[in-house]
Design an enzyme around this catalytic site. Structure first.
Site, PDB file in Angstrom:
ATOM      1  N   TRP A  80      23.471  50.063  12.496  1.00  0.00           N
ATOM      2  CA  TRP A  80      22.497  48.933  12.140  1.00  0.00           C
ATOM      3  C   TRP A  80      23.247  47.926  13.246  1.00  0.00           C
ATOM      4  CZ3 TRP A  80      17.942  50.021  11.223  1.00  0.00           C
ATOM      5  CH2 TRP A  80      17.511  50.832  10.411  1.00  0.00           C
TER       6      TRP A  80
ATOM      7  N   ASP B 211      24.550  40.478   8.691  1.00  0.00           N
ATOM      8  CA  ASP B 211      23.477  41.288   8.098  1.00  0.00           C
ATOM      9  C   ASP B 211      23.766  41.987   6.761  1.00  0.00           C
ATOM     10  OD1 ASP B 211      21.478  43.340   7.632  1.00  0.00           O
ATOM     11  OD2 ASP B 211      21.922  44.485   9.538  1.00  0.00           O
TER      12      ASP B 211
ATOM     13  N   LYS C 153      15.907  46.948   0.151  1.00  0.00           N
ATOM     14  CA  LYS C 153      16.677  47.785  -0.412  1.00  0.00           C
ATOM     15  C   LYS C 153      17.276  46.996  -1.897  1.00  0.00           C
ATOM     16  CE  LYS C 153      17.738  49.400   3.862  1.00  0.00           C
ATOM     17  NZ  LYS C 153      17.576  49.218   5.260  1.00  0.00           N
TER      18      LYS C 153
HETATM   19  C1  LIG Z   1      17.954  48.800   6.395  1.00  0.00           C
HETATM   20  C2  LIG Z   1      18.552  48.054   7.253  1.00  0.00           C
HETATM   21  C3  LIG Z   1      17.952  47.441   8.464  1.00  0.00           C
HETATM   22  C4  LIG Z   1      16.567  47.618   8.931  1.00  0.00           C
HETATM   23  O1  LIG Z   1      15.815  46.867   8.111  1.00  0.00           O
HETATM   24  P1  LIG Z   1      14.382  46.743   8.541  1.00  0.00           P
HETATM   25  O2  LIG Z   1      13.758  45.822   7.348  1.00  0.00           O
HETATM   26  O3  LIG Z   1      13.799  47.968   8.452  1.00  0.00           O
HETATM   27  O4  LIG Z   1      14.108  46.262   9.965  1.00  0.00           O
HETATM   28  C5  LIG Z   1      18.953  46.596   8.894  1.00  0.00           C
HETATM   29  N1  LIG Z   1      20.209  46.462   8.749  1.00  0.00           N
HETATM   30  C6  LIG Z   1      20.852  47.260   7.581  1.00  0.00           C
HETATM   31  C7  LIG Z   1      22.233  47.025   7.231  1.00  0.00           C
HETATM   32  C8  LIG Z   1      19.922  48.116   6.900  1.00  0.00           C
HETATM   33  O5  LIG Z   1      20.355  48.555   5.840  1.00  0.00           O
END
Ligand SMILES: *Cc1c(COP(=O)(O)O)cnc(C)c1O
Length: 360
Positions: A101, A169, A193
């Site tokens: 990511w 993030d 999540k």
């Molecule tokens: C799942 C995830 C993403 C991507 O998320 P989307 O909403 O599908 O774009 C980005 N960063 C991390 C750490 C993730 O776990």
């Protein structure tokens, strides 16, 4: 009714109470004669939900008044581009690469042609740890980390101290422990999540950053647009925000984020103990000092793909799904977000122990 234990990485398990509450009011929302999905985003009916989601997030996550909370769309992946578009001042941005990511965020900085540098990376050791010596420059336009690495199962235990604005993030660990806002300038997360369904993206941004954006950034991609309009510039993902508000109420009912953190530590310990006490049958991917409380990635000894496949299948047959590890490291991954119950983890560990005994 039989619900599985869903260990999938995302979209992920949602508390049953939340789903049942939404179900109860799905067709006729508290006597309004229609679903919340059908309500205008300018109506009082929706506005109450919108405000409640924002108020509860601020209260529970202890978000200071000099931060705006934005509810956007496009997923965390759109933030990979919005961050440089809004925060780059033409100087240098710095990134820590702790997994796929982070790499995707770096890719967007490259596409946008901003000046950036990757100042720390765990790539050489297949991202099995968080680098301990991350040194971000004081004068960077912004610096960037991924607080929890969903695929590799690593997590920052503390955030680096930075003078430059820190972007985090937190897609896979938002709301799972109290954070120190004095260290953070922008946090973002896709909701799917730890905070509800897909389709809602949460951005928590220090207000002083809103003025940086250049004139040529389109309206929808400017944080200031959404901040000025209380995230109602255009139609927000209303149903997702409703579920998010229910998740916040659920967190409040659990005693808040500090209480969840304690539970998350206990839950993760059950699983890591099973790995550590398996006489080497199970091998955790993350180094111990970088272990994630949210995603537990592990292999079976010698990366035995045959046995790993058998265990995933056995688990699925026993009502435990989503355990196949990401293709980049194979093995298994148990995602144990806020909404995963202790019972789910205990059931998994019982199966793992039995499987190890039978296949050692
Ligand atoms: C799942 C995830 C993403 C991507 O998320 P989307 O909403 O599908 O774009 C980005 N960063 C991390 C750490 C993730 O776990």
């Amino acid at each position: 009714m039989s619900r599985v234990f869903n260990f999938g990485a995302g979209p992920a398990t949602i508390p049953l109470e939340v789903l049942e509450e939404a179900q109860k009011h799905l067709v006729d929302f508290h006597g309004n004669g229609m679903s919340i999905m059908e309500a205008s985003h300018r109506s009082k009916m929706y506005d109450d939900i919108h405000s409640e989601a924002l108020t509860l997030m601020r209260e529970l996550y202890d978000i200071p008044e000099d931060y705006d909370i934005l509810l956007l769309q496009g997923g965390a992946s759109t933030q990979f581009a919005m961050v440089p578009m809004n925060l780059s001042l033409g100087g240098k941005a710095e990134y820590a690469d702790t997994g796929s990511w982070s790499a995707k965020a770096i890719k967007e900085a490259k596409i946008l042609g901003i000046d950036f540098e990757v100042v720390a990376s765990s790539k050489e050791s297949s991202h099995n740890h968080i680098p301990s010596d991350i040194n971000f420059s004081d004068d960077a336009d912004y610096v960037y980390i991924t607080s929890n690495n969903t695929i590799y199962g690593t997590q920052y235990q503390t955030f680096p101290d930075t003078k430059a604005p820190l972007v985090v993030d937190a897609s896979s660990d938002i709301f799972s422990y109290p954070v120190d806002w004095s260290k953070i300038d922008l946090m973002f997360a896709g909701a799917q999540k730890n905070a509800g369904p897909s389709g809602v993206t949460i951005v928590i941004i220090k207000k002083e950053l809103l003025t940086r954006v250049k004139d040529n950034v389109p309206s929808m991609l400017r944080y200031a647009t959404h901040a000025d309009a209380n995230s109602l510039y255009n139609t927000p993902p209303t149903f997702g925000i409703y579920i998010l508000s229910l998740i916040m109420k659920w967190i409040k009912g659990k005693g808040g984020i500090k209480a969840l953190q304690k539970e998350n530590e206990e839950k993760a310990a059950i699983l890591y103990d099973a790995i550590d006490n398996s006489d080497g049958f199970y091998v955790g991917h993350a180094q111990k000092d970088s272990r994630s409380l949210m995603n537990v990635s592990f292999n079976i000894k010698d990366k035995d793909a045959d046995l790993e496949g058998k265990l995933v299948k056995l688990a699925t047959d026993s009502g435990m799904i989503g355990l196949k590890g990401h293709r980049s490291i194979g093995g298994l991954r148990a995602s144990i977000y806020n909404a995963m119950s202790k019972e789910g983890i205990e059931a998994l560990v019982a199966l793992m122990n039995k499987f190890a005994d039978e296949n050692r």
